[in-house]
Scaffold this active site. Structure first.
Site, mmCIF file in Angstrom:
data_model
loop_
_atom_site.group_PDB
_atom_site.id
_atom_site.type_symbol
_atom_site.label_atom_id
_atom_site.label_comp_id
_atom_site.label_asym_id
_atom_site.label_seq_id
_atom_site.Cartn_x
_atom_site.Cartn_y
_atom_site.Cartn_z
ATOM 1 C CB SER A 272 -0.841 -0.180 1.166
ATOM 2 O OG SER A 272 -1.275 1.339 1.442
ATOM 3 N NE ARG A 311 -13.207 -4.851 -48.396
ATOM 4 C CZ ARG A 311 -12.578 -4.936 -49.588
ATOM 5 N NH1 ARG A 311 -12.149 -3.504 -49.821
ATOM 6 N NH2 ARG A 311 -12.325 -5.782 -50.566
#
Lengths: 443, 443, 443, 443
Positions: A272, A311
């Site tokens: 921490s 496409r």
């Protein structure tokens, strides 16, 4: 280094490299040069053209920033890339410039190059998977007889072994990887179809070009171009997503075992910034974060599957960031868990203590099942229910409460009771299942 | 009828039935009765108990509404169901009531019963898939030589055949279904592990009970209980999601071809409520709606995979509505497309007319490729670019513009030009690819 | 009862009713009748027509099953519904049949009717929210001074009050509900635009019809028809999704506090089917399940927003099941949590015990911050780090270890240390923040 | 340049910069330095400490690559960053190093720094929105009277004006942006709570520190720390997601109008790599791609909301890549559409031609509505239905067919018919609605 702060928890260094500008350009170059070489071999390109294209392509790096900028006005990075490559070939070798990208469409190059990158990514993921899988198997073996609480809905349940729990992680990981591998084989194929996917520009040689290009690049060769059919990639992407779901499950288990109040296992973890005493499940956080993100990424890919005609407008254009993010998330989870599993501190004493702390409540089922055949299940259930109540009010272990009940000892001796209500006595098929999950015997 | 107005577009009647209260209760009953019968055969249950349980279970319908209500306070419908069944057996046969649900945990019953329902759903989906696939194949064959515009990014591209386009739909559908089938085999397995998944309550016979129960119900038998490992179901669910993506693509293609301005194909469609002249792509709408919803449903399932320890809090409880919705969405898309494809009105004349309306612009690539080897690609590209410009300003077909350019006719005769720039002359490998996509020859 | 077994955990009874066939039909009828009445008032319909339509519409129930079936071939339930209503009016009153659905398009009716249903749903959700919010506020007040461990990354952190934690739930719930309420106001507007959204069929009176219809149905009136612009509904749907995320967070907290090893709070819960001693977090499971499903449902709605031109093919058709599922999931989470919070058994003694069991490790930060100004933070950090090590190896409380260190007592007296390292002494602004979160004072 | 090839279509340059390592580091530095300055002003830090911290922080760049690497083992980039900053301050100024990050927790810094970056991103998005919105408004005004086909379900519907269609885009965009702005105000607040969110480490001054830090950084100040309550960010993220849904809708409309067969509008677009004649809707592709990806990204954020206790394991750690991707996707869509709209070539002649090509079929509703009041709707509907049939078989315009029917001319003169069945005659409230949508008059 290709990792970014904003993305630091979401990738590994190796996978960040796989999708780096350098690697992507390399793949684009390899595909265009591979195409030229194959076409030279088939006599489609004039002598020297392929060499000239290769020489130009590999001469110096392309300007990735400029190409990225131009990509947006073209709808694909391939168009400015081909332009830049052509300009360079033309400068160096004149006419050969005209044979760059011969008979190809931009999606041919984009899809094939991306699949080349994905192949590299898969190799790295495979190594990560193998390492993690081996570590998990070792962990399971080391704790084949370590008893602990089963936990269902986060409540105590009859005992299991830690080895069984871990073997469950292993088997899921193996199943997932088998699916990824199978999907990879199917998905990582060449794309080569020309403008409309008919190979018309190349005449009869078109099919040969595609087949040889696939071989050149180490990719598979499909039945036909797949410009608007993305199911193979989708199956690959979803297999990764499922895999990361399991990795998240493992990480969540670890984070829960690592709670101070449970304390049964701890990953090496991170420190921490303010609390000197604290060890954070940093690896679990990374893996859970990956599993938090992947479902949405999978959804994004599937959403793009509805592609128009030969496409798409947009569906195709959405794929790269999604797939790259998903692959990297999977890799980040693998890497994090490998560290967590390899360095996992397991506390069998605490496991036993947590089990004991239930006061034997988790053996209530066991006692009931033992008594039921002789006294009837309803009577047995009522009796055990009462014993559980006594246990909770008195704080005495369930086995002692039961051993003091004449209705119980009429059927089961205190010794048998004690044997029954011990974790080791109530593991059922745990070890057989563990071995089956590790693939060492068949169900 | 189990369909609802709010859900009417999101299911088929048959699949609504599969997840109806009647069918779900039937499955729950079949699992509990199957369990009792198997245990009776193994001598675990006393003589008569299994018959008593079966008799009670099948005697009259359970109160689905009451069970649904009670399910929420129990976290599962199985707990009130087992209670109701036990009460009934006890009333009818006394002691046998104590042997209902012997050695099982509620998730064993819930998962197994749901898989029984899914097996029924899969049978129906398989039939739908087969029918659709056959219809698509017929359509492709009928239009093997029907030329039409290729369309990329919704812009004209060199010609294809309608048969090729449709064969692409077919191959994707077949790939998808192969994945669903494979995932089904893996996922639709029995769940049987007891409270913690160790089968401890049943002693050494536990594994046999599970194996025999699987056989009794026609489900597969896995390596171990999978209460908190949902990857098999996830793989099934994602395979359905991918499949529906393709169905959405097909539907979008149809809806685009059906535009008044395109007019190349039309599904039978639905009528408008106000516009007498209008025919709506209702089937396409249903299929696209399915593909719109499935990515999120897939994500919801994957999100739930991160399950705690031996049984989850919430992740598991989220699955039923998601999977049922996904299966029904897939079925709705199949059914809708079957109607659309079977009744598709194709207009080859319009296809040719739309192709011609491009003035040959789509042959620009073709002309350029033909001229390049002799005059250099750059010169060819510039020449064709100029011709395209002339065509656009003059409105004359590209082939005429080219045939009037001496630089062109120096290399290619007008006759060859006309041949080249005809759709039939520029189909490339379309028919070979079509056959490959239909699986009639190998790539 | 409109709830289904497959969906039992995913709704409440009241919300299942809101989307029942009966309620949906009622809404469709109300809209068509409302339209006729408004048009009659404006003189658009001939005298008697509206009454005839109303009489027919309310005469007897429509056949929901048949309408559902027909909906799929029409792409909407409105077309067969209007047909059925028209047929009925015609039978009863002849010519009035011609004025059913006058000037409307089917999406006008579908959207408006669905918004009528959503308004009913919102009323129920609002009541659920209010009740839950009040229960949460009471819980916070009851535990304003109950100290417990803060927990970050599931590891012990400095103490908080349970009242503060619960106030955090409250404030998030209130923020969420404010967003839902604001989105509701914006979204639940009438749809009325006719075929293309120009109201052309009704001439100049079109705008008046829409305005009056909105008033008639208690809906808002928007700037224009919104057939293909779904952002208002999307904002409503996402507000619900965000809200359910918070509900899932609350439920997860409860499920974690309810772990046997933590034991700080327990919802009333459900019983296990096999384990007599067990109490399951059934309500948490239902709420977490809701929050597991909602992100995907939100995604499904957003995906459908990309709608074509003046009315979409599929995007619109995907909405009903998604929105209905989302609303019901939110309601299920509200209902479950209301039960959990109202019946929550809180154990302040256990909270304190768990805090004490950290041996004061969570005060390491506190000690370090106190020492730093006088001895320098680095020295303080190193000192405290050493004390933490001693504490872990010796098992003595941190405060005792510190009190035995001369470097410490040179700066801080043992008494001050003891005061500092008590939970009550290290709560910081907890109570101020709690009051701010409850809206009782401003930040 | 911070854009990447893999991500080139998914961002803008400006937004890539906002989330670049440079910008993120700047934000992290600004927050830590701001914190020190504020604490110095409050007398919490000794004289000189804040200046020393600032001097060190701004002295030279930090090593982003090393920080990224270290972030993964810490679970956050803040821990290694604070370490590196502390080391540097210590080297330059000794004791002041002890006051870096005073009283803060790493999530305080991470969340606040990220919000600083989001504020920059929002400023850029706001400029993009404003520019796009203005361009759309100009376009609508330029085509207030340009008639075109309405299109519902991609089929011809009665006419609209192009100005009305575009005004619909405008209004949705404005509504979306109002929601984003409101969500931004709520979300972009400081995070400052210390280890457990109680500010305990800073004593009574904690609240002041947070308030002053917010002012220092130009962020809002919330009622309390929000470490585990992410609803404000979620609301911001979903507002972006909804916004992008609308942008996708606009792009889809453009791509459909740009089809060769429709040809009504064209964005400047991009060139094809092989087809000289082709202009691709590249901007539409980029915007649709964004809207394809955002629903899943939104889902990913919402999934992460279920966060544990005072700070989550994983849910929080998943946010940065998701939010950054979403913001950039939104920006990419804005930028692309701005180019498309600004350069949109509109073809009113083609719009009219396409309308005429329906042969008046879209006026069938109009004719029916006109005839119904006198001859009854049923008879009118049947009559018009017949006329539509005649029109389709004969190819004659509907108005001519109707004008040749005595049943029609008995009620309506051919002149009125011709007037009615003209686009200009059947626009209904189109212009009023357009003005309302542009906010120039109220509904």
């Amino acid at each position: 280094m290709e990792m970014r702060l904003v993305n630091a928890l979401a990738t590994t260094e190796a996978l960040a490299e796989v999708f780096s500008d350098t690697a992507m350009l390399q793949a684009l170059i390899d595909v265009e040069v591979g195409l030229a070489r194959v076409q030279a071999r088939l006599g489609i390109l004039p002598p020297g053209a392929a060499e000239a294209i290769a020489a130009a392509a590999y001469s110096e790096p392309f300007d990735a920033a400029a190409l990225s900028r131009a990509a947006r006005s073209s709808g694909t990075v391939v168009i400015p890339f081909v332009q830049a490559l052509t300009d360079r070939v033309r400068t160096l070798s004149g006419a050969a410039g005209g044979f760059v990208h011969w008979g190809a469409t931009s999606q041919d190059i984009a899809d094939t190059a991306f699949n080349v990158c994905l192949a590299h990514a898969c190799d790295r993921l495979a190594a990560d998977h193998d390492a993690l899988s081996a570590a998990i198997e070792r962990l399971s073996d080391a704790h084949a007889t370590t008893v602990m609480l089963g936990r269902t809905l986060l409540q105590p349940a009859p005992p299991i072994t830690f080895g069984l729990k871990v073997a469950g992680w292993h088997a899921a990981g193996e199943r997932n990887w088998a699916r990824v591998t199978s999907a990879r084989r199917e998905a990582l194929v060449v794309q080569f179809g020309g403008a409309s996917g008919t190979l018309a520009a190349l005449g009869p040689a078109g099919l040969d070009v595609g087949r040889m290009l696939a071989a050149e690049l180490g990719l598979g060769y499909p039945d036909a171009p797949w410009h608007a059919h993305r199911d193979r990639l989708a199956a690959f992407v979803t297999a990764l997503g499922v895999s990361t779901g399991t990795l998240g499950k493992i990480a969540r288990d670890i984070s829960l075992l690592m709670q101070h109040e449970v304390g049964e296992a701890a990953e090496p973890g991170g420190r921490s910034s303010t609390m000197p005493q604290k060890r954070n499940p940093a690896a679990a956080a990374v893996a859970i974060a990956a599993s938090t993100r992947t479902p949405g990424l999978v959804a994004a890919f599937l959403t793009g599957m509805v592609q128009e005609h030969e496409r798409a407008v947009g569906g195709w254009h959405a794929e790269w960031p999604t797939v790259a993010a998903l692959v990297q998330a999977t890799g980040a989870a693998f890497e994090a868990l490998l560290g967590a599993i390899d360095g996992l501190a397991v506390d069998p004493v605490r496991m036993r203590a947590n089990l004991d702390a239930t006061g034997g409540g988790v053996f209530a089922e066991c006692a009931m099942m033992r008594l039921a055949p002789t006294m009837g299940r309803d009577a047995a259930h009522a009796l055990v229910q009462r014993a559980v109540g006594d246990r909770q009010s008195s704080g005495r272990p369930l086995v002692d409460v039961l051993a003091a009940m004449p209705e119980v000892t009429a059927h089961v001796s205190p010794d048998e009771l004690r044997q029954l209500c011990s974790p080791e006595g109530y593991l059922g098929a745990a070890e057989s299942l563990r071995l089956q999950l590790l693939g060492r015997c068949t169900p």
